[in-house]
Structure formats: structure tokens, C-alpha cells
Design a protein around this motif. Structure first.
Motif: not given
Ligand SMILES: [Mg+2]
Ligand SMILES: Nc1ncnc2c1ncn2[C@@H]1O[C@H](COP(=O)(O)OP(=O)(O)O)[C@@H](O)[C@H]1O
Ligand code: SF4
Lengths: 322, 326
Positions: A43, A92, A174-175
């Protein structure tokens, strides 16, 4: 053509290197997977690409260019213009990323207005198109919904709509599915990959899910404790991992695919600010570690397109080369 | 939403009931209606008869019932001093106090919002350190010192502003004597409302700063930055709107305490409002007036707090009835 290029990018918080001299590039239309346990710096490194590392974090790099423009030396105003338009990011947790006080329509139109402009009517029409594009039913009525009225999957679709609003050339995810129900995850990934192919965007896909990366990514980067420990074409890295860490990730596949952050095959956790070991950062957890590993940090070796950061890379049989 | 407001109203009624008990107890224990009606020369027997006649020997609960019924009809007893219904006396002083509180609150918002936001955005800057230092200082200086200080310089030393009273007032729609629509009235408002604002501004600055700092850490602010939105928009729209939600609730309760501070401010500036009236009532041991003041202030307090909650529920989309299902 290479869209994004970084060379020895580091992000430091005080003495702590959350991202430690990483180098990679993303080409137009390419999907780059980044994997690694929680705390590996995935991240932080992507936030640094967006210019979102806050004081006292420091970003340094020998090179950080987007379409041959130097992101680090360009004036702040110019960089802010690229951020959110040419380079977009989705996060996320979609439920906490949308602003609870503004309607979905407001937040989409705000992105359009910031980078493109247009009349009220045009903007609204475009917002409805975007919601349709990301598969949200009844888009006209959704415009006036508040984020808390949407499910996680819907919120993530909204974030994706906002991300592609200004036709980005590079999308960083990001995820994007970690916070979602398992049943929804595949839908969201399908949507992302569809859009990526349609628009020929570069896509940086950060995830715990190795099976997913193996399926959709062209190339993959394995990160550990802020460093890239292995990189290469996805098929090669996963069929014949050369780094003990990648091997361990793969060994715990069913668990890690379900989003588990811990690795059964490797006891322990990613070293943080206060417990960074000497020598190879993996040495306290690595089954193949030698005294040499515990004292001397390995350098990256191998051809540029297939790198591994280990003194004794694994051979095709998954054993350390002598 | 309707049930939410209904619930709040029930709570408000309950609080009012408690306040009425307190007022009743004060009047019952400290007041002596017989003294009010007859002179010193009346015999004990006559007093006792009168007491019986007035129902003062009835069971407490019955007396309270009468008090409550009276209160509901706007009868809070007669003022010893003014020889008028206490409610009338208080209501005639209400506009002065409400105008003073309103102006003070306006000043607080105008001063505290930008300062609190700046202190949150650049916590290390000289300006925010100064703001914080002064607001700490402000918290620890009693309001009467501020008031006297302001009065000394602006009214006595420099002679630019009047030091006491409300000045000229005009009638607003025939029901409100207001000082807001003429220059003299406004000039008289300045010093009292500034000193009143001085109490709450530091609290609000700290409140806004703390809430804003929390909000700035949140995911949606990081996300807003990633969208390329301009800094002023992020701070003053995205962050401030989320900051204001909790500030409204806490701030609303604090604003209720303004009423208490008006007692001091009005006494110092001889502002002819409810606070000054209360101080006078205390010195004159005008018990019915004191008890009625408590009742009225209690009502104001409860009404503001209920309003604050309702406003909060309207500003915060999450409290509203979902109009859409996801
Ligand atoms: Mg992360
Ligand atoms: N603002 C910050 N200040 C200090 N350390 C941080 C900050 N943000 C992240 N870190 C640290 O950087 C490391 C990498 O974090 P992160 O990039 O979030 O990992 P990942 O996304 O791979 O799970 C972690 O050890 C984390 O604690
Ligand atoms: S260098 Fe040594 S400790 Fe590090 S990964 Fe390779 S074998 Fe393991």
C-alpha cells in the motif's frame, strides 16, 4: 511503451524504510500483480505513486516517471492534475472510502468536474453512463443514494466508476476485493479485468490472492518487508518460484487465497519498524537460511525480467541451488 | 425519522418534568406566599388560616400537582417584587437575552470554524500554535475579567463603545423589542456579545480542531486526495462537513450553557435580560421569580438540545430513513 517506471523507490518514515529501493515498470495494457503479506509495503508504495505519502513520510527514487514525465520534480499543481485522471486508484475498503456526507452522484460528478468540466446536464449524463458501465442497476436513482445505502460490492463498483471516469491510463487497485464477500469478489475482479481490456489500461493489482494473480496478471512482483524479493512473468514465478518466500506463499495457497494474512509454511510475521533483522530480511523465517544469510543481505540477481533476491535461489525442484 | 423525533420529545418531556420538580421544591421550601400577601402585624392564627386556605397544608404531591397544572397554563406564580406574574416579567426580558446569546453564538462560529480548521490542517505552524495557546489562555480566564477588560479599554479608555445597557431598541412586528436593527442597539451589543463569545470560542476551536484531525485521518479523505480534488475543497467541504456533525451535538450542549454565562455578562454590562433579572431576583429573595427563571431556562435548554438533535439527524444522512436499498 512503458507507462510507469520506477527505479530504486524508497519510502521512509523516520529511520524506517517501509518501501526499500524497489524498481519496476508497467506497460500500456499490462496487468502487474503485486503480492505479499500484510505489512510488506504494497500500500505504501502505491500511495507514493499517487503522491499521497503525508509528512513525515519521505519518498525518494532514482527515477519515478509516468509517460516519461518525472513525477517527483514536476510542480505540485501539475501532479495533482495527473492524480485521479491519468493515474487513478481504488482502495481496499469501499465502505469507508466514499465520503459518507455526499451522494454517489455528487462524488462521481466531482471527479469529472475536477478534471474535465462540462455542463450540469452533461456531467449527470456521463455519471449515469459510468454507473451503467460498472453494472449498477437503476443508475438514475443511485445518483442520489448515500454511500451507507449501498452494499460493499456496490460501493466498490462506484469507486471503480469514479476511477475510470477520466479515462485513466494507469489504474492502481489496492486489494480491491479484500473487504468484500467472497461471492462478490469474483464479480468485481471480472469487472476490473473487463474494463482494463476494453480501455487498454495499465493495471497494478495488489492482492493476497495468488490464484487470482496467476490467472489475470501478466507479470508479478513478490514483496517482503518493503523489498521486491522476486519478479517475473506470472506463469513462471508461480510454476517455478525461485525465492523461498514465494515458495512459502504458494505452499499456503488455500489459506492465503481465502485472505489469510499469516503463512502456515513460514512461522512469524513481516518485520516492522523495530525488528528488522540483519542480512537477509527473511532469514529469521526462512527454512534455508544459513549464517551467511543472517549476516549479508543478498543482491537481486538474474535477468531483468526474472529477478530474485536470494543468495541461493531455488532450482526447478524447489531446492536451494548449492 | 418520525419515531426518532418522537423519542426525543419523550426524553425532553421527562427532563422538563424533573426541572419542574426542582422548581417546585425551591418554591416550596424557600418561598412563603403568606408573607407575600400579609404584613408583619397579622396574628399567627390568621396566618395559619390563610395557610390552610391556600392549600399549603395539603399533601406535597397535591401541591405539586397544582404547581404543575399552573405551570402548564403559563402560571409560574407572582413575583414578590414586581407584583406581576413571573412569566410576564421574564418574557419581557427574553428578547434582550436571546439577541445577546444569538450574536455571541454567531461570533463563536465565525471565529472558531476557520481557526479550528487551520489548527487541524497545520498543527505545527506558528499560527496554529498561537491559536492553541490563546485558546488555552481563554479557557482559563474567567469571563468577568474579560468583560471588565473589554469595558475598560473600549468604553472607558478609548470611548468607542458604550459600556452598559441595550441602547435604543425598536419594535419588531409589535412583539419583540429588538436592538438588531439600529446602529445604537448594535453598538451596545458588541462588548457583551464579544465577552460572552469569549467563553465558548476556545472550546469550539478545540472541538473543531480535534474532530477535524480525526476526520483528516479517515479513508475517505485519503480517497479524496487520490481523486485529485483541490486542497481547499478537501478541507472545507469534504472534511469540514464530517467534522461539523459531532460539533453540532457537543456544540449544541455547550451553547445551552451560554444561558448560564449570560447571568454574569448581563450583570457586568447591565444588560436588561433574563440573567440580570435573575441576579436581581436573588438579591431581592424574589423566590417565585427565581423558581420561574429556572423553569424557563430549563425549557430553553431542553428545546435547544432537542432542536440540535433534530438538526443533526437532518444533516447526517446516516440517521435518515433509507430511501434506497442497496
Ligand atoms: Mg495494504
Ligand atoms: N504513515 C505511516 N507511518 C509509519 N509507518 C507506516 C505508515 N504507513 C505504513 N507504515 C508501515 O509501513 C509498512 C508497510 O505497510 P503497508 O504498505 O500498508 O503494507 P501492505 O499494504 O503490504 O499490507 C508497515 O510496517 C506499516 O506499519
Ligand atoms: S538469502 Fe537465505 S535467508 Fe534469505 S531467502 Fe535466501 S535462503 Fe532464505
Amino acid at each position: 511503451m512503458s507507462l510507469l517506471k520506477l527505479e530504486n523507490l524508497s519510502v521512509t518514515f523516520g529511520n524506517f524504510r517501509a518501501v526499500d529501493q524497489i524498481s519496476y515498470s508497467v506497460n500500456e495494457g499490462e496487468v502487474l500483480g503485486i503480492v505479499g503479506e500484510s505489512g510488506s509495503g504494497k500500500s505504501v508504495s502505491s500511495l507514493s505513486l499517487m503522491g499521497l505519502i503525508d509528512y513525515p513520510g519521505k519518498v525518494s527514487a532514482d527515477e519515478l516517471t509516468f509517460m516519461d514525465q518525472d513525477l517527483l520534480s514536476m510542480p505540485e499543481a501539475q501532479r495533482r492534475k495527473i492524480t485521479g485522471s491519468d493515474i487513478a486508484m481504488i482502495f481496499q475498503d469501499p465502505m469507508t472510502s466514499l465520503n459518507p456526507c455526499f451522494t454517489v452522484g455528487y462524488q462521481i460528478i466531482e471527479a469529472l468536474k475536477t478534471h474535465q468540466g462540462g455542463t450540469k446536464k452533461e456531467l449527470k449524463k456521463r455519471a449515469i453512463e459510468l454507473l451503467t458501465l460498472v453494472g449498477i442497476p437503476a443508475p438514475e436513482t443511485r445518483l442520489s443514494a448515500y454511500p451507507h445505502q449501498l452494499s460493499g460490492g456496490m460501493s466498490q463498483r462506484v469507486m471503480i466508476a469514479i476511477a475510470i471516469a477520466c479515462n485513466p491510463k494507469l489504474l492502481i487497485a489496492d486489494e480491491p476485493t479484500t473487504a468484500l464477500d467472497v461471492t462478490i469478489q469474483a464479480q468485481i475482479i471480472d469487472l476490473l479485468i473487463d474494463l482494463q481490456e476494453q480501455k487498454q489500461m495499465g493495471l497494478v493489482l495488489i492482492t493476497h490472492d495468488l490464484a487470482l494473480v496467476a490467472e489475470v496478471a501478466h507479470r508479478v512482483i513478490v514483496m517482503y518487508a518493503g523489498q521486491i524479493v522476486e519478479s517475473g512473468p506470472a506463469s513462471e514465478v508461480f510454476s517455478a518460484p525461485q525465492h523461498p518466500y514465494t515458495q512459502a506463499l504458494l505452499a499456503s495457497l488455500p489459506e492465503s487465497a481465502a485472505g489469510k494474512a499469516r503463512l502456515e509454511a513460514l512461522p512469524g510475521v513481516v518485520p516492522g519498524q523495530y525488528d528488522r533483522p540483519k542480512g537477509c530480511l527473511l532469514s529469521p523465517r526462512c527454512p534455508y537460511a544459513t549464517d551467511h544469510c543472517r549476516n549479508v543481505e543478498p543482491a537481486s540477481q538474474g535477468p531483468l525480467e526474472r529477478q530474485v533476491k536470494c543468495h541461493t535461489p531455488l532450482n526447478a525442484q524447489g531446492r536451494p541451488a548449492a | 425519522m418520525v419515531s426518532f423525533i418522537g423519542r426525543r420529545l419523550c426524553q425532553a418531556l421527562f427532563v422538563l418534568l424533573i426541572i419542574s420538580v426542582v422548581s417546585f421544591v425551591i418554591q416550596d421550601n424557600l418561598g412563603d406566599p403568606v408573607r407575600q400577601m400579609v404584613g408583619q402585624s397579622v396574628s399567627l392564627q390568621e396566618r395559619a388560616a390563610l395557610q390552610q386556605e391556600l392549600g399549603l397544608n395539603d399533601p406535597l404531591l397535591q401541591q405539586y400537582g397544582r404547581f404543575l397544572m399552573g405551570a402548564l397554563q403559563g402560571d409560574l406564580g407572582m413575583s414578590y417584587y414586581y407584583k406581576q406574574p413571573t412569566l410576564d416579567v421574564i418574557v419581557s426580558r427574553l428578547p434582550a437575552t436571546l439577541e445577546l446569546s444569538f450574536c455571541a453564538l454567531l461570533l463563536v462560529i465565525i471565529l472558531a470554524t476557520p481557526l479550528g480548521v487551520i489548527a487541524a490542517i497545520h498543527p505545527k505552524s506558528l499560527l496554529s500554535r498561537a491559536v492553541l495557546f490563546i485558546s488555552t489562555l481563554g479557557l482559563s480566564i474567567p469571563i468577568f475579567i474579560v468583560a471588565v477588560f473589554l469595558m475598560y479599554f473600549f468604553a472607558i479608555e478609548w470611548r468607542v463603545l458604550p459600556s452598559f445597557g441595550r441602547g435604543e431598541t425598536t419594535s419588531f412586528l409589535g412583539l419583540w423589542q429588538t436592538g438588531l436593527f439600529n446602529k445604537d442597539g448594535l453598538r451596545h451589543l458588541l462588548l457583551p456579545s464579544f465577552s460572552l463569545a469569549f467563553v465558548l470560542t476556545p472550546i469550539f476551536i478545540r472541538l473543531i480542531r480535534a474532530e477535524m484531525q480525526d476526520v483528516l485521518q479517515s479513508d475517505f479523505i485519503r480517497y479524496a486526495w487520490s481523486k485529485g480534488i483541490s486542497a481547499p475543497r478537501i478541507y472545507f467541504l469534504h472534511a469540514l462537513k464530517n467534522t461539523m456533525l459531532p460539533v453540532i451535538t457537543v456544540g449544541g450542549i455547550q451553547a445551552g450553557t451560554l444561558v448560564a454565562y449570560t447571568i454574569l455578562t448581563e450583570s457586568i454590562f447591565q444588560w436588561p435580560g433574563m440573567g440580570l433579572l435573575f441576579m436581581e431576583a436573588v438579591t431581592r429573595v424574589d423566590v417565585p421569580l427565581i423558581s420561574a427563571y429556572l423553569m424557563v431556562v430549563g425549557v430553553i435548554f431542553v428545546v435547544t438540545n432537542t432542536l440540535v438533535d433534530v438538526v443533526y439527524s437532518m444533516v447526517n444522512p446516516r440517521v435518515r430513513i433509507p430511501g434506497y436499498s442497496a
